[in-house]
Design a protein around this motif. Structure first.
Motif, mmCIF file in Angstrom:
data_model
loop_
_atom_site.group_PDB
_atom_site.id
_atom_site.type_symbol
_atom_site.label_atom_id
_atom_site.label_comp_id
_atom_site.label_asym_id
_atom_site.label_seq_id
_atom_site.Cartn_x
_atom_site.Cartn_y
_atom_site.Cartn_z
ATOM 1 N N PHE A 45 0.843 -1.198 0.000
ATOM 2 C CA PHE A 45 0.000 0.000 0.000
ATOM 3 C C PHE A 45 0.871 1.239 0.000
ATOM 4 C CE2 PHE A 45 0.618 -1.185 4.455
ATOM 5 C CZ PHE A 45 1.085 -0.001 5.008
ATOM 6 N N ASP A 46 0.249 2.352 -0.310
ATOM 7 C CA ASP A 46 0.915 3.660 -0.297
ATOM 8 C C ASP A 46 -0.095 4.638 0.280
ATOM 9 O OD1 ASP A 46 2.370 5.938 -0.688
ATOM 10 O OD2 ASP A 46 2.589 5.726 -2.851
ATOM 11 N N LEU A 47 -0.029 4.861 1.603
ATOM 12 C CA LEU A 47 -1.046 5.649 2.301
ATOM 13 C C LEU A 47 -0.389 6.624 3.277
ATOM 14 C CD1 LEU A 47 -3.569 2.726 3.010
ATOM 15 C CD2 LEU A 47 -3.911 4.599 1.392
ATOM 16 N N THR A 48 -1.214 7.279 4.073
ATOM 17 C CA THR A 48 -0.729 8.226 5.074
ATOM 18 C C THR A 48 -1.146 7.751 6.455
ATOM 19 O OG1 THR A 48 -0.943 10.055 3.498
ATOM 20 C CG2 THR A 48 -0.773 10.636 5.838
ATOM 21 N N GLY A 52 0.475 11.680 10.046
ATOM 22 C CA GLY A 52 0.763 12.556 8.916
ATOM 23 C C GLY A 52 1.899 12.056 8.042
ATOM 24 N N GLN A 53 2.554 10.966 8.463
ATOM 25 C CA GLN A 53 3.689 10.421 7.711
ATOM 26 C C GLN A 53 3.214 9.525 6.565
ATOM 27 O OE1 GLN A 53 6.202 7.980 10.174
ATOM 28 N NE2 GLN A 53 7.580 7.435 8.503
ATOM 29 N N LYS A 54 3.832 9.685 5.402
ATOM 30 C CA LYS A 54 3.552 8.793 4.275
ATOM 31 C C LYS A 54 4.174 7.439 4.588
ATOM 32 C CE LYS A 54 1.757 12.048 1.608
ATOM 33 N NZ LYS A 54 0.345 12.069 1.209
ATOM 34 N N VAL A 55 3.409 6.378 4.413
ATOM 35 C CA VAL A 55 3.917 5.050 4.747
ATOM 36 C C VAL A 55 3.579 4.039 3.645
ATOM 37 C CG1 VAL A 55 3.915 5.317 7.267
ATOM 38 C CG2 VAL A 55 1.828 4.583 6.100
ATOM 39 N N ASP A 111 -12.895 10.956 8.451
ATOM 40 C CA ASP A 111 -11.780 10.448 9.244
ATOM 41 C C ASP A 111 -10.495 11.233 8.967
ATOM 42 O OD1 ASP A 111 -13.447 8.605 10.385
ATOM 43 O OD2 ASP A 111 -12.775 6.919 9.153
ATOM 44 N N THR A 112 -10.437 12.414 9.563
ATOM 45 C CA THR A 112 -9.234 13.236 9.446
ATOM 46 C C THR A 112 -8.115 12.584 10.263
ATOM 47 O OG1 THR A 112 -9.852 14.548 11.373
ATOM 48 C CG2 THR A 112 -10.634 15.313 9.222
ATOM 49 N N LEU A 113 -6.898 13.065 10.088
ATOM 50 C CA LEU A 113 -5.767 12.479 10.809
ATOM 51 C C LEU A 113 -5.946 12.535 12.333
ATOM 52 C CD1 LEU A 113 -2.743 13.707 8.651
ATOM 53 C CD2 LEU A 113 -3.891 11.488 8.608
ATOM 54 N N PRO A 114 -6.344 13.679 12.913
ATOM 55 C CA PRO A 114 -6.537 13.710 14.369
ATOM 56 C C PRO A 114 -7.633 12.745 14.833
ATOM 57 C CG PRO A 114 -6.386 15.939 13.497
ATOM 58 C CD PRO A 114 -6.503 15.032 12.321
ATOM 59 N N VAL A 115 -8.720 12.655 14.062
ATOM 60 C CA VAL A 115 -9.822 11.747 14.421
ATOM 61 C C VAL A 115 -9.344 10.301 14.374
ATOM 62 C CG1 VAL A 115 -12.052 10.830 13.642
ATOM 63 C CG2 VAL A 115 -11.680 13.299 13.725
ATOM 64 N N LEU A 116 -8.628 9.942 13.299
ATOM 65 C CA LEU A 116 -8.098 8.584 13.157
ATOM 66 C C LEU A 116 -7.124 8.241 14.278
ATOM 67 C CD1 LEU A 116 -7.197 7.785 9.424
ATOM 68 C CD2 LEU A 116 -8.641 6.443 10.969
ATOM 69 N N HIS A 117 -6.254 9.174 14.599
ATOM 70 C CA HIS A 117 -5.249 8.928 15.643
ATOM 71 C C HIS A 117 -5.912 8.694 16.999
ATOM 72 C CE1 HIS A 117 -1.261 9.019 17.436
ATOM 73 N NE2 HIS A 117 -1.731 9.841 18.360
ATOM 74 N N ALA A 118 -6.856 9.549 17.344
ATOM 75 C CA ALA A 118 -7.552 9.394 18.622
ATOM 76 C C ALA A 118 -8.310 8.064 18.674
ATOM 77 C CB ALA A 118 -8.512 10.563 18.835
ATOM 78 N N LEU A 130 -4.786 4.543 8.932
ATOM 79 C CA LEU A 130 -4.243 4.860 7.609
ATOM 80 C C LEU A 130 -5.325 5.479 6.742
ATOM 81 C CD1 LEU A 130 -2.202 1.610 6.791
ATOM 82 C CD2 LEU A 130 -1.348 3.743 7.764
ATOM 83 N N THR A 131 -4.946 6.478 5.977
ATOM 84 C CA THR A 131 -5.883 7.121 5.072
ATOM 85 C C THR A 131 -5.131 7.586 3.821
ATOM 86 O OG1 THR A 131 -7.636 8.795 4.893
ATOM 87 C CG2 THR A 131 -5.637 9.427 6.104
#
Length: 199
Positions: A45-48, A52-55, A111-118, A130-131
């Motif tokens: 995969f190629d996601l974020t 916030g890091q690309k992974v 599902d923004t990054l802060p929402v996903l992280h929490a 991951l998004t």
């Protein structure tokens, strides 16, 4: 002098004994989840990440990965599955640090990054949200035959996302190995993760 036929019998016997010894040394594995190693594509995969890091899959080499597609507004299946996975990782004890639960959002709009992280951290420190763009998410979903679509919005703009509920398990080298579901018992998940960790 030993007759040729007697020598052949002794050599054949020695070869058979060696074969049995080697077979006995081999580790036979029994899986509680469904073994799909011959058909499940390797991790790719190629996601974020929710930081916030690309992974990519390479970032998780050396870890046993459990891949799950869901969304944070999911009322039932997602939190149940994530709870089971988190409990399984916790029951592994110190070995749990070598497992990653990768939660791929099928609802990137909400599902923004802060929402996903929490959300992921509420279940386990070993969970990562991951998004990405819808195209990136659809590419990964298609690779693992995951279907999802938005339901009809209510008058407040709320909606559910219908999605597949399978969990996909990958070895430390990223090899596709097992498939389970929200109905998979925690003890079965623990059993299979431990075997992969011990490989």
């Amino acid at each position: 002098m030993m007759k040729p036929e007697r020598r052949h019998l002794l050599l054949a016997g020695a070869a058979l004994s060696l074969g049995l010894m080697l077979t006995g040394c081999g580790k036979k594995q029994h899986w509680d989840l469904d073994y799909v190693g011959t058909v499940l594509p390797n991790l790719k995969f190629d996601l974020t990440a929710d930081t916030g890091q690309k992974v990519t899959a390479k970032d998780y080499e050396g870890k046993v990965v459990v891949l799950y597609f869901g969304y944070t507004h999911c009322p039932d299946v997602c939190p149940l599955t994530m709870s089971h996975l988190a409990e399984a990782v916790k029951e592994l004890g110190p070995q749990g640090k070598d497992v990653r639960i990768l939660f791929v959002s099928v609802d990137p709009a909400r599902d923004t990054l802060p929402v996903l992280h929490a959300y992921t951290q509420a279940f386990s420190p070993q969970a990562v949200g991951l998004t990405g763009t819808m195209e990136q998410i659809q590419d990964v979903a298609k690779r693992y035959h995951v279907a999802f679509d938005d339901g009809k919005k209510d008058k407040y703009g709320n909606y559910v996302v219908n999605h597949s509920a399978a969990i996909y398990v990958f070895s430390k080298s990223g090899r596709g190995t097992l498939i389970g579901s929200d109905q998979s018992p925690v003890k079965s998940i623990v059993h299979d993760l431990r075997q992969l960790l011990d490989d």
